[in-house]
Design an enzyme around this catalytic site. Structure first.
Site, PDB file in Angstrom:
ATOM      1  N   CYS A  53      -1.701  -6.352  -7.836  1.00 32.56           N
ATOM      2  CA  CYS A  53      -3.132  -6.043  -7.744  1.00 32.56           C
ATOM      3  C   CYS A  53      -3.866  -6.503  -9.015  1.00 32.56           C
ATOM      4  O   CYS A  53      -3.997  -7.695  -9.230  1.00 32.56           O
ATOM      5  CB  CYS A  53      -3.324  -4.552  -7.454  1.00 32.56           C
ATOM      6  SG  CYS A  53      -4.994  -4.218  -6.871  1.00 32.56           S
ATOM      7  N   GLU A  92       4.463  -1.055  -3.791  1.00 30.34           N
ATOM      8  CA  GLU A  92       5.077   0.231  -4.156  1.00 30.34           C
ATOM      9  C   GLU A  92       4.640   1.385  -3.266  1.00 30.34           C
ATOM     10  O   GLU A  92       5.262   2.433  -3.283  1.00 30.34           O
ATOM     11  CB  GLU A  92       4.777   0.558  -5.633  1.00 30.34           C
ATOM     12  CG  GLU A  92       3.328   0.919  -5.972  1.00 30.34           C
ATOM     13  CD  GLU A  92       2.407  -0.295  -6.182  1.00 30.34           C
ATOM     14  OE1 GLU A  92       2.696  -1.368  -5.642  1.00 30.34           O
ATOM     15  OE2 GLU A  92       1.378  -0.145  -6.867  1.00 30.34           O
ATOM     16  N   HIS A 147      -0.200  -3.738  -2.714  1.00 28.37           N
ATOM     17  CA  HIS A 147       0.652  -2.797  -3.457  1.00 28.37           C
ATOM     18  C   HIS A 147       2.007  -2.626  -2.772  1.00 28.37           C
ATOM     19  O   HIS A 147       2.127  -1.838  -1.842  1.00 28.37           O
ATOM     20  CB  HIS A 147      -0.031  -1.424  -3.544  1.00 28.37           C
ATOM     21  CG  HIS A 147      -1.171  -1.395  -4.504  1.00 28.37           C
ATOM     22  ND1 HIS A 147      -1.008  -1.128  -5.842  1.00 28.37           N
ATOM     23  CD2 HIS A 147      -2.487  -1.619  -4.326  1.00 28.37           C
ATOM     24  CE1 HIS A 147      -2.176  -1.183  -6.452  1.00 28.37           C
ATOM     25  NE2 HIS A 147      -3.100  -1.483  -5.550  1.00 28.37           N
TER      26      HIS A 147
END
Ligand code: XMP
Length: 524
Positions: free
Chosen positions: A79, A169, A167
């Site tokens: 990001c 994660e 993202h």
């Protein structure tokens, strides 16, 4: 030296999740603020740049000098990290084209890219960006796109630099774990050998080296962190460790004796200190919640200090500090006003001239539990709910008295035992990927509160005028936010009946259905 991935934090809300995901791959990683980069030794196998609330175009946008990293080590920008690489290496980031928030479909353009090995041609990802990479940096090549964002992932030719606008994660990026695994285990070449057993072996060896023949003192609280820290230290230095377990007179029913017995069974060199009378004395007439906390905290330090002084030649104070506390206190945003835990005996080390040793400071809470399990600690001990340092003192609203303590202990015992005896098929709160043994195990924290109000009831033919007990049960990950648990009605009915029938002095039971925020977990 333990191989690791370095995560540079630009202040995103979800940076900790990058760490979590890597640890789940048995890859050790550390999160450091972008402006406090540690020395990069040969054990650092790769670097990840996190997201950020900033735009790279802001005047005060976080900046990190990537000299010595980019082109030398594998690098992954996420990001803001992706935009940062673009912005500073010849690309262009602007705020006027496509913004994306939420789910998006990613299409892999370069199916040969090692970052997307084993990842579906199209898959759901999570986006959260206002700015867009309008032009890629020099030597960069698109490796994946979404409908709205062409430059959703890119690689810089001639070096192991990758960047993703989404993202990987967060949970909503369905194949995020595979992408992070491709980076850590594939591109960085990490072995993925960081397990509870390897952690124990390495930590025991380094504790022996660090402490030599020195004596160490540790304050046990009955909680998971201090228990696991004590068992690790005991494994490393045995009887050179002295543990102090203080009975503040505000613990749960039989808690002090039960926990002390468990400690002794585990072979810990532990001193149990009965000083309940002192705490109750200090609490007499005190009704303000903060004043109660202060009275309990300062009495604890007094008692602990007095005991510790008796241990001749002690040079170290061990603490059960865990990783979220460490990250919290050095974070990009500075230390927040989070309440620190009870075993963090503030002020003592300086006063006693002790050095600090914190064997768990690199672990997340569930990793502490896994290490505890690998050390052979009983499940009842490592699966215990968090319990505040000021104990039942802050669960009796208003003044604390022996009479109220006795009532609360009985009610609490019924609630907690009830939870432990109630089967359920929910996930465990302590081990996110496992099923719970019982209702207790599925809950993050539960407890009872004694309200300072009496109300009218009827028992047999007689009118009663007695106290109210509130039950609290929450799910949470770190205590910072929490949601109340939808306890089964038949369970609540049984507990309520049992408490009112068996605990003299209570004629009403309520269930707290407030989440945090705006309420807190404890009532005081
Ligand atoms: P609150 O009530 O702030 O609690 O929502 C969040 C978590 O912190 C625990 N807590 C404490 N722990 N000393 C502690 O060691 C304290 O003074 C303290 N106050 C709250 C609380 O039990 C919950 O897990």
């Amino acid at each position: 030296m333990q191989e690791m991935i370095l995560i540079l934090d630009f202040g995103s809300q979800v940076t900790q999740l990058i760490g979590r995901r890597l640890r789940e791959l048995n890859v050790y990683c550390e999160i450091h603020p972008y402006n406090k980069i540690p020395d990069i030794g040969p054990n650092v196998k790769g670097v990840i740049l996190s997201g950020s609330p900033f735009s790279v175009r802001d005047e005060k946008a976080p900046y990190v000098n990537l000299e010595g990293i980019k082109g030398r080590l594998p690098l992954l920008g996420i990001c803001y990290g992706a935009q940062f690489i673009s912005h500073h290496y010849g690309g262009e980031v602007n705020g006027s084209i496509a913004r994306e928030y939420g789910r998006a479909m990613l299409t892999v353009v370069d199916e040969q890219s090692p970052l997307f090995k084993g990842v579906s041609k199209t898959s759901q990802v999570w986006m959260s960006h206002g700015d867009t990479i309008a032009k890629l940096p020099e030597r960069a090549r698109i490796i994946a796109s979404t409908d709205d964002v062409e430059n959703a992932a890119y690689k810089i030719e001639g070096e192991d630099t990758y960047a993703v606008q989404f993202h990987p994660e967060v949970y909503h990026t369905k194949e995020g774990p595979q992408i992070l695994s491709n980076f850590a285990l594939g591109i960085c070449g990490c072995k993925g050998d960081w397990t509870p057993d390897s952690f124990i072996d390495n930590t025991v060896a380094s504790l022996r080296k660090q402490l030599g023949d020195d004596k160490v003192i540790l304050g046990l609280s009955g909680g998971v962190d201090s228990t696991v820290a004590a068992v690790l230290l005991n494994k490393a230095i045995g009887q050179h460790l002295t543990c102090i377990f203080v009975d503040n007179g505000l613990l749960r029913k039989n808690e002090f004796e039960d926990v002390l017995d468990s400690y002794k069974e585990m072979g810990l060199n532990v001193i149990g200190v009965h000083s309940g009378h002192l705490f109750l004395e200090k609490l007499k007439g005190v009704t303000d919640p903060e004043a109660k906390r202060k009275a309990i905290g300062s009495t604890f330090i007094e008692v602990f200090d007095a005991e510790a002084q008796k241990i001749e030649g002690a040079r170290w104070l061990a603490q059960g500090t865990i990783y979220p506390d460490v990250i919290e206190s050095v974070s990009v945003n500075g230390p927040s006003c989070k309440i620190k835990s009870h075993h963090n005996v503030g002020g003592l080390p300086e006063k006693m001239n002790l050095k600090i040793v914190e064997p768990l400071r690199s672990l997340f809470k569930d990793e502490v539990r896994r290490v505890g399990r690998a050390l052979g600690i009983k499940r009842e001990l490592i699966g215990r709910h968090p319990f505040p340092g000021p104990s039942l003192g802050i669960r009796i609203l208003g003044e604390v008295t022996e009479e109220k303590l006795a009532i609360l202990r009985e009610a609490d015992d019924i609630f907690i035992k009830g939870l432990r005896n109630w089967p359920c098929d929910l996930p465990s709160a302590s081990y996110p990927n496992e099923m719970a043994d019982n209702l207790y195990d599925s809950i993050w924290q539960a407890g009872t509160i004694l309200l300072p109000v009496k109300s009218v009831g009827v028992m047999g033919d007689e009118r009663s005028y007695e106290y109210t007990i509130a039950l609290r049960a929450v799910i949470s990950t770190d205590g910072m936010t929490a949601d109340w648990v939808h306890l089964p009605y038949d369970f609540m009915a049984k507990v309520s009946n049992d408490i009112i029938n068996k605990v003299k002095g209570v004629n009403r039971v309520c269930y707290d259905i407030s989440s945090k925020p705006p309420a807190t977990i404890e009532w005081e």
